[in-house]
Design an enzyme around this catalytic site. Sequence first.
Site, mmCIF file in Angstrom:
data_model
loop_
_atom_site.group_PDB
_atom_site.id
_atom_site.type_symbol
_atom_site.label_atom_id
_atom_site.label_comp_id
_atom_site.label_asym_id
_atom_site.label_seq_id
_atom_site.Cartn_x
_atom_site.Cartn_y
_atom_site.Cartn_z
ATOM 1 N N SER A 1 0.852 -1.196 0.000
ATOM 2 C CA SER A 1 0.000 0.000 0.000
ATOM 3 C C SER A 1 0.885 1.242 0.000
ATOM 4 C CB SER A 1 -0.882 -0.006 1.246
ATOM 5 O OG SER A 1 -0.059 0.138 2.396
ATOM 6 N N ASP B 1 -1.163 -1.541 -3.961
ATOM 7 C CA ASP B 1 -2.510 -1.623 -3.392
ATOM 8 C C ASP B 1 -3.028 -0.195 -3.162
ATOM 9 O OD1 ASP B 1 -4.726 -2.881 -2.300
ATOM 10 O OD2 ASP B 1 -3.825 -3.129 -0.308
ATOM 11 N N ASP C 1 -7.241 3.347 -7.266
ATOM 12 C CA ASP C 1 -8.519 3.416 -6.553
ATOM 13 C C ASP C 1 -9.103 4.808 -6.704
ATOM 14 O OD1 ASP C 1 -10.702 3.434 -4.963
ATOM 15 O OD2 ASP C 1 -9.691 2.781 -3.129
ATOM 16 N N GLU D 1 -11.447 0.209 -9.005
ATOM 17 C CA GLU D 1 -12.482 -0.083 -8.004
ATOM 18 C C GLU D 1 -13.730 0.731 -8.273
ATOM 19 O OE1 GLU D 1 -11.398 -0.293 -3.827
ATOM 20 O OE2 GLU D 1 -13.228 0.750 -3.260
ATOM 21 N N HIS E 1 -11.588 -7.246 -1.755
ATOM 22 C CA HIS E 1 -10.743 -6.582 -0.754
ATOM 23 C C HIS E 1 -11.251 -6.938 0.641
ATOM 24 C CE1 HIS E 1 -8.230 -3.511 -2.980
ATOM 25 N NE2 HIS E 1 -8.826 -4.201 -3.932
ATOM 26 N N SER F 1 -10.535 -9.215 2.737
ATOM 27 C CA SER F 1 -10.999 -10.597 2.783
ATOM 28 C C SER F 1 -10.214 -11.484 3.723
ATOM 29 C CB SER F 1 -11.030 -11.180 1.370
ATOM 30 O OG SER F 1 -12.042 -10.533 0.634
ATOM 31 N N ASP G 1 -4.675 -9.265 4.565
ATOM 32 C CA ASP G 1 -3.629 -8.599 5.336
ATOM 33 C C ASP G 1 -3.792 -8.873 6.834
ATOM 34 O OD1 ASP G 1 -1.599 -6.988 6.269
ATOM 35 O OD2 ASP G 1 -2.423 -5.103 5.521
HETATM 36 ZN ZN LIG Z 1 -8.291 -2.765 -0.149
#
Ligand SMILES: [Zn+2]
Length: 334
Positions: free
Chosen positions: A45, A76, A98, A135, A216, A218, A261
Amino acid sequence: MRQLLDEAAKGGYGVGAFNVNNMEQIQAIMEAAKETNSPVIIQASRGARSYSQDKYLYHLAAAELYPEIPLVMHLDHGNSFETCKSAIDLGFTSVMMDGSLMPDGKTPSSFDYNVSETRKVVEYAHPKGVTVEGEIGVLGGIEDGHGAGGSGLEHVTDPDQAVEFVKQTGLDALAIAIGTSHGAYKFTKKPDGSVLKMDVLIKIHKRLPTTHLVMHGSSSVPKDLQDVVNQYGGKLKPTWGVPVEEIQLGIRNGVRKVNVDTDNRLAITGAIRKVFAETPEKFDPRDYLKPAREAMKKVVAQRMMEFGQAGHAGDYKPIPLSEIAKQYRQPALV
Ligand SMILES: [Zn+2]
């Protein structure tokens, strides 16, 4: 990543995308991939990139140690074209733009903004062979300072909008909001159809059968991992994640990338707490980082088997980026 997800679609399996910010996490994932013979997605990220100075992460993913493992380095939640560009220029082979949020990473954006930013990234990435995830809809929760907060149920993806978004951007993979959220505190009880909208996912897959879907937030947040943390002095409140069987239902309906994560964070923290609690005389970082790495490797290997990617590392030869670029040179724009 495009090739890896295309292969996953052919084989009917999903691929875990595991977040990293240090060496032990990368080693845990690569060793799990080797043990289970899995293709692998490592993702960082913006928070991870700034924590590690992203060049460290890039070089730590020592692909030459694992020539048999197809490996993707993925950004990410890129928050802008510039963030995605810097990852591509560094050598990441896949990026997420995103655009469901404004560049502050918090404020939901308009559909038109999302299309134009994502399309810009696609136009920069595809000629270089780099894959783009976008997204549509807004995920709940906040991770590494990114996210709109809330449960995510306010912005569940609209299937018509998803179809339009894919058509107008030409992206490769689509993250959708179906009620999952980032972080450890996803659900206050085992999720059912009122909070986890698998029916929406299935609808979107029927409309977009050749678009790779991404789940995501998850992590499954299993109770045994929470218990280890709390047993050794942690203070996690009871919480529920996304059950593995729901993820597997998603995989049967077009989900090819599954972001995990929190489960790995819990495994690491539990293992470190245990060493600190049981052997407080120890002070060599290896004494607790080694068990932490082992604990994460175990979780990752288990997910690789549950998602079905295990055993598929050797099914295909990774295509060089230049070849991928030829195959996907033209974004599928309308
Ligand atoms: Zn995410």
